[in-house]
Enzyme design. Structure first.
Site, PDB file in Angstrom:
ATOM      1  CG  ASP A 150      -2.005   0.736   1.606  1.00 48.73           C
ATOM      2  OD1 ASP A 150      -2.063   1.440   0.441  1.00 48.73           O
ATOM      3  OD2 ASP A 150      -2.392   1.501   2.431  1.00 48.73           O
ATOM      4  CG  ASP A 206      -0.657   2.595   6.314  1.00 48.48           C
ATOM      5  OD1 ASP A 206      -1.485   3.332   4.956  1.00 48.48           O
ATOM      6  OD2 ASP A 206      -0.423   3.696   7.219  1.00 48.48           O
ATOM      7  CD  GLU A 208      -5.370   0.338  -2.780  1.00 44.45           C
ATOM      8  OE1 GLU A 208      -5.872   0.087  -2.088  1.00 44.45           O
ATOM      9  OE2 GLU A 208      -4.426   1.875  -2.430  1.00 44.45           O
TER      10      GLU A 208
END
Length: 168
Positions: free
Chosen positions: A8, A139, A67
């Site tokens: 991420d 996260d 992502e």
């Protein structure tokens, strides 16, 4: 078994999560957050690169997923996030890994069932799918969700099938 790292991207906090995928079974391996060091952009990016490189060297994933970033109203913020995303793509590529990319809504829909889930819902569903996992924060939960998404959308499954076929 295929080991997958989900990443991420973030300039301050870059979440990472590693799972093992065996058929349709998922198992938690590790997760955490890389925090950039310093105030100079170049050194912050170097710090993230070094930390993520150590994680990949330590856990030796065979597949990676990152992502995709969305562009928001703050162009400067989007640009900075894009630089962190560059590190998230570069480090696995340097290790010879193919990198899958997933939109945030795809990750949320895969893990939660709804494309606009909040961070709390994501963390809850990650815990449900990876029982016993101690998650290092939002996260890291997002990174594990990205890895789970990769496992379900064929990135890891296709690799596992190729490895099994090669061994047969």
């Amino acid at each position: 078994m295929i080991r997958v790292i989900g990443i991420d991207p973030g300039l301050r906090n870059l979440g990472w999560g590693i799972i093992d995928v065996t058929g349709s079974r998922l198992a938690h391996v590790a997760n955490g957050v890389c925090q950039s060091q310093g105030s100079d952009m170049a050194y912050r990016l170097l710090s993230l690169h070094a930390q993520l490189s150590r994680i990949i060297t330590t856990y030796r994933p065979q597949s990676a997923a990152v992502e995709q970033t969305f562009v928001n109203k703050d162009g400067a913020g989007s640009l900075k996030l894009g630089q962190a995303r560059g590190i998230a793509l570069l480090v696995p590529a340097q290790a010879g890994l193919e990198v899958g990319e997933y939109a945030p809504n795809t990750v949320k829909k895969t893990v939660v069932g709804v494309g606009h889930a909040d961070k709390g819902q994501i963390a809850h569903m990650v815990r449900m799918q990876l029982p016993g996992a101690e998650i290092a924060g939002p996260d890291a939960a997002d990174a594990l969700a990205i890895a789970i998404c990769h496992a379900h959308h064929g990135g890891a499954s296709a690799l596992a099938a190729a490895v099994a076929k090669a061994g047969a």
